[in-house]
Enzyme design. Structure first.
Site, PDB file in Angstrom:
ATOM      1  N   ASP A 280      13.530 -41.575  -5.662  1.00  0.00           N
ATOM      2  CA  ASP A 280      13.033 -40.643  -6.668  1.00  0.00           C
ATOM      3  C   ASP A 280      13.271 -41.282  -8.037  1.00  0.00           C
ATOM      4  OD1 ASP A 280      11.924 -38.509  -7.986  1.00  0.00           O
ATOM      5  OD2 ASP A 280      13.136 -36.982  -7.005  1.00  0.00           O
TER       6      ASP A 280
HETATM    7  C1  NOJ Z   1      10.876 -36.585  -9.864  1.00  0.00           C
HETATM    8  C2  NOJ Z   1      10.713 -35.525  -8.828  1.00  0.00           C
HETATM    9  O1  NOJ Z   1      11.964 -35.164  -8.306  1.00  0.00           O
HETATM   10  C3  NOJ Z   1       9.810 -35.931  -7.682  1.00  0.00           C
HETATM   11  O2  NOJ Z   1       9.605 -34.819  -6.856  1.00  0.00           O
HETATM   12  C4  NOJ Z   1       8.527 -36.488  -8.198  1.00  0.00           C
HETATM   13  O3  NOJ Z   1       7.686 -36.824  -7.129  1.00  0.00           O
HETATM   14  C5  NOJ Z   1       8.823 -37.682  -9.071  1.00  0.00           C
HETATM   15  N1  NOJ Z   1       9.657 -37.275 -10.191  1.00  0.00           N
HETATM   16  C6  NOJ Z   1       7.552 -38.345  -9.603  1.00  0.00           C
HETATM   17  O4  NOJ Z   1       6.956 -37.575 -10.544  1.00  0.00           O
END
Ligand code: NOJ
Length: 740
Positions: A280
């Site tokens: 993430d």
């Molecule tokens: C952070 C988020 O936790 C995740 O769910 C998301 O896909 C990514 N950012 C990309 O935007």
């Protein structure tokens, strides 16, 4: 002679095609790996986000093979920009390896469906699959290859802002609905132009954040991890999901992006997942904040050895992998394995054969068939919590009031960045179309958080002219989603005061709540004649609401998360344990906020009922149903056998309606204690007034197990209860035993 020559030629052709057919994706992956330099391999492990369109620095990075994937890369409608990046990768980098574009296509793309929590309340896997298909078609037409969805975290905490993105509290239901999303996004053939690679996220335990505070620590015993948090991810693997995302949280002291146990032992070892894991956003680097790594080099080491293939936003892999190899801390073989997983998915997606988007398929975006899916999903997501008989409304003069009654942006809910605000039809627009001059609208307060009362007078005037008030309250979009947790989960701003002022008018009142989470609103539901919980319903929320309110359809949503009476009850969920001193019937009905003398020493509160305000599985319709004649095919089943459980359901009301029959079990005694109820099946059935149907569930003994003291899955012989019911608290009960 001629014939023999011909035969020989045919043989050669056949042999040729056989040889060709034998070039598998694995062959292609290893051929390509053989040609790659170490820098090019590391490049594949890096996902970058171009800050703004094209710039020479970025072009050079792509040319040098230092980019494996792009995140976001342009806003919607910028498929040509994505093509430009791709042309550089394919035509100007040494090996021409295509980029894979990732984006958050969560509950729709430009056509927005209800937020996932609302979608899950449809209990309709087919519709959810269709919705994901719709989203994939729209996003793929815009040059996206890969969505960071489905989000299949389990959570039992409505304070957590990301509950909006989940399918609720139950592992069984989330497994089914999450797998449906994977199928919908990926389509039948992943190489198809309109298919997206799906991503199971956030692996794992993210929804158990302590105190419901986003990104917070999680402590999850292995048994609970395996029984509650892992099943939906395993189901995604079984459904063929191409990628996983490692979560932000640390699990029992080891951050998810550096967690060898979850990423390698379970995901790859036990489940044989052969796609790739993306971290993430900066979650690898954040292992320094967690206190798990002292510097970026250690971050790279721990993530790559644990099993993260691609770094989303961060420089650890780019800056340190080469050195780690040079120092002998990791082998190039390990990097090869991580890169192979990425290339495998790029091949499976067909990116090497068709790297560019040709702009076709864009007419599907916001097409009428897509709006229809969004409409149907919004209808089915609505959960009727209370109805004194006022609904459905006859045509009358209506005062439509509230901050969410005409707020297109808020109505789309969190993670709808590509959603077309201009396409959103609000309740005001939809009711206006039906009622014309008989609609009186006033927002009362502009935004859900506003505390000013300047708009009350206008709202009261609107109410004075009307026969019925429809009050649309809730949370604006920014009160849920990532990093948007709340410690108070009541209606924010002056909404309670607005409702109280309207109650004073004595007019009948229907309350609709659009929110990103379960809220506490007991004071309002006590006074309202009807309450409809609508979460954030998406693009077609207005017309779908009008269909329900005016009785074109009966509401049919059922809650997928228990609604607490007050925040102090959290976590509250139906599959809890019994405890040694379970509450007794006398512990029911304790008034909220006023401590009573403890009547008995049981596991209850002194100042609020221990039960939820609305249980998991709950939801009313405009009709009524009677359940009878629960039957089991046998009193016992073998440990490797199955049992058939049936019941009759009759629509005893006046309305055609959909019932969601739910099958629960309880394992009465185990080598470890078992929940008081566990969902093991459900069926949506449509019944006309007076119509009766028998629902049939096949209960397999194998599905009755759990992870025992040694953390292995086990089905234990013994006594069970079974229910076919209409929510987690009510149903017909039977019993059976499992025998060796
Ligand atoms: C952070 C988020 O936790 C995740 O769910 C998301 O896909 C990514 N950012 C990309 O935007």
């Amino acid at each position: 002679m001629k014939k023999t020559k011909h035969q020989a030629l045919c043989m050669l052709l056949l042999l040729g095609s056989l040889l060709q057919a034998e070039v598998t994706i694995e062959d292609k992956v290893s051929d390509l790996l053989d040609k790659m330099t170490l820098q090019e391999k590391i490049g594949q492990m890096i996902q970058r986000m171009p800050a703004s369109g094209m710039n020479s620095e970025f072009i050079d990075l792509i040319k040098s093979g230092s980019v494996g994937s792009l995140l976001n890369a342009g806003t919607n409608n910028q498929w040509q920009l994505r093509n430009q990046f791709q042309h550089i990768a394919v035509e100007q980098s040494r090996l021409g390896i295509p980029l894979i574009y990732g984006r958050d296509v969560i509950h729709g793309y430009q056509t927005i469906l209800p937020i996932p929590l609302g979608l899950s309340c449809t209990w309709n896997a087919e519709l959810i699959e269709k919705g994901a298909r719709m989203a994939a078609i729209e996003a793929a037409a815009d040059g996206i290859h890969w969505t960071f969805a489905p989000m299949i975290d389990i959570t039992r905490d409505p304070r957590w802002g990301r509950i909006a993105e989940t399918c609720g509290e139950d592992p069984y239901l989330t497994s089914i609905l999450g797998a449906a999303m994977v199928r919908g996004f990926q389509g039948e053939i992943l190489t198809a132009a309109d298919a997206l690679v799906a991503c199971a996220k956030h692996y794992v335990g993210y929804g158990a954040a302590e105190g419901g505070r986003d990104y917070n620590t999680t402590w999850i015993p292995e048994r609970q991890l395996r029984d509650v948090f892992l099943p939906s991810f395993h189901a995604a693997v079984m459904a063929g999901v191409g990628t996983f995302m490692s979560a932000f949280n640390d699990i029992n002291g080891v951050p998810a992006s550096g967690n060898e146990f979850t990423l390698s032992q379970i995901l790859r070892g036990e489940w044989k997942f052969d796609g790739f894991v993306v971290s993430d956003w900066a979650s690898m680097h954040q292992m320094i904040n967690h206190g798990f790594c002292q510097d970026e080099k250690e971050v790279a080491f721990k993530s790559v050895t644990a099993g993260v293939n691609m770094e989303m936003v961060g420089n650890a892999y780019e800056r340190h992998l080469e050195q780690l190899i040079a120092e002998g801390k990791i082998s190039e073989k390990l990097v090869d394995a991580r890169v192979a997983d990425i290339l495998r998915i790029k091949y499976r997606k067909g990116l090497f054969d068709r790297p560019y988007n040709d702009g076709r398929g864009r007419d599907a975006i916001l097409s009428s068939s897509h709006l229809q899916i969004a409409h149907q999903a919004a209808v089915q997501s609505a959960v009727l919590l209370k109805n004194d008989g006022i609904l459905p409304l006859k045509k009358c003069r209506i005062a439509l009031i509230g901050p969410l009654a005409d707020s297109p942006f808020d109505q789309m809910g969190c993670w709808s960045g590509d959603g077309a605000v201009s396409a959103v039809v609000t309740p005001k627009a939809a009711f206006g179309e039906r009622l014309g001059a008989n609609l009186y609208y006033a927002s009362g307060i502009k935004k859900s958080r506003d505390i000013g009362r300047e708009g009350f007078a206008e709202a009261l005037q609107a109410a004075a002219k009307a026969d019925v008030i429809v009050l649309v309250l809730g949370e604006e979009q920014s009160l849920s989603g990532e990093a948007h947790s709340r410690a108070f989960i009541n209606l924010p701003g002056a909404q309670n005061e607005l409702a109280a002022a309207l109650v004073e008018t004595g007019k009948p009142m229907v309350v609709v709540i659009m929110a990103g989470r379960p809220l506490t609103f007991q004071n309002i539901s006590e006074h309202a004649d009807a309450v409809l919980y609508y979460f954030h319903p998406g693009t077609m929320g207005g017309p779908a609401l009008a269909d329900i309110i005016f009785g074109d359809v009966s509401p049919c949503g059922r809650l997928t998360v228990s609604f607490p009476r007050t925040v102090g009850q959290i976590p509250i969920y139906y599959a809890h344990k019994n405890t040694g001193r379970p509450p007794v019937p006398q512990s029911l009905g304790i008034p909220m906020g006023t401590p009573v003398d403890p009547r008995e020493d049981t596991s209850k509160y002194m100042d609020v009922d221990y039960t939820p305000e609305y249980p998991f599985g709950y939801g009313l319709t405009y009709s009524s149903f009677v359940y009878e004649n629960l039957r089991l095919s046998a009193p016992a089943m073998k440990i490797d056998g199955e049992l058939i459980v049936t019941a009759e359901i009759t629509n005893t009301g006046q309305f055609p309606a959909t019932e969601v029959a739910q099958l629960y079990i309880r394992d009465l005694f185990g080598s470890v204690t078992r929940p008081v109820k566990e969902l093991k099946g459900f069926q949506r059935i449509n019944l006309n007034p007076g119509e009766k149907k028998r629902v049939t569930f096949v209960l397999k003994a194998h599905d009755l197990g759990f992870h025992g003291l040694d953390h292995h899955y086990v089905v234990e012989p013994g006594a069970f209860h079974v229910w076919i019911g209409w929510n987690a608290e009510q149903g017909l009960q039977g019993e059976f035993t499992v025998v060796e």
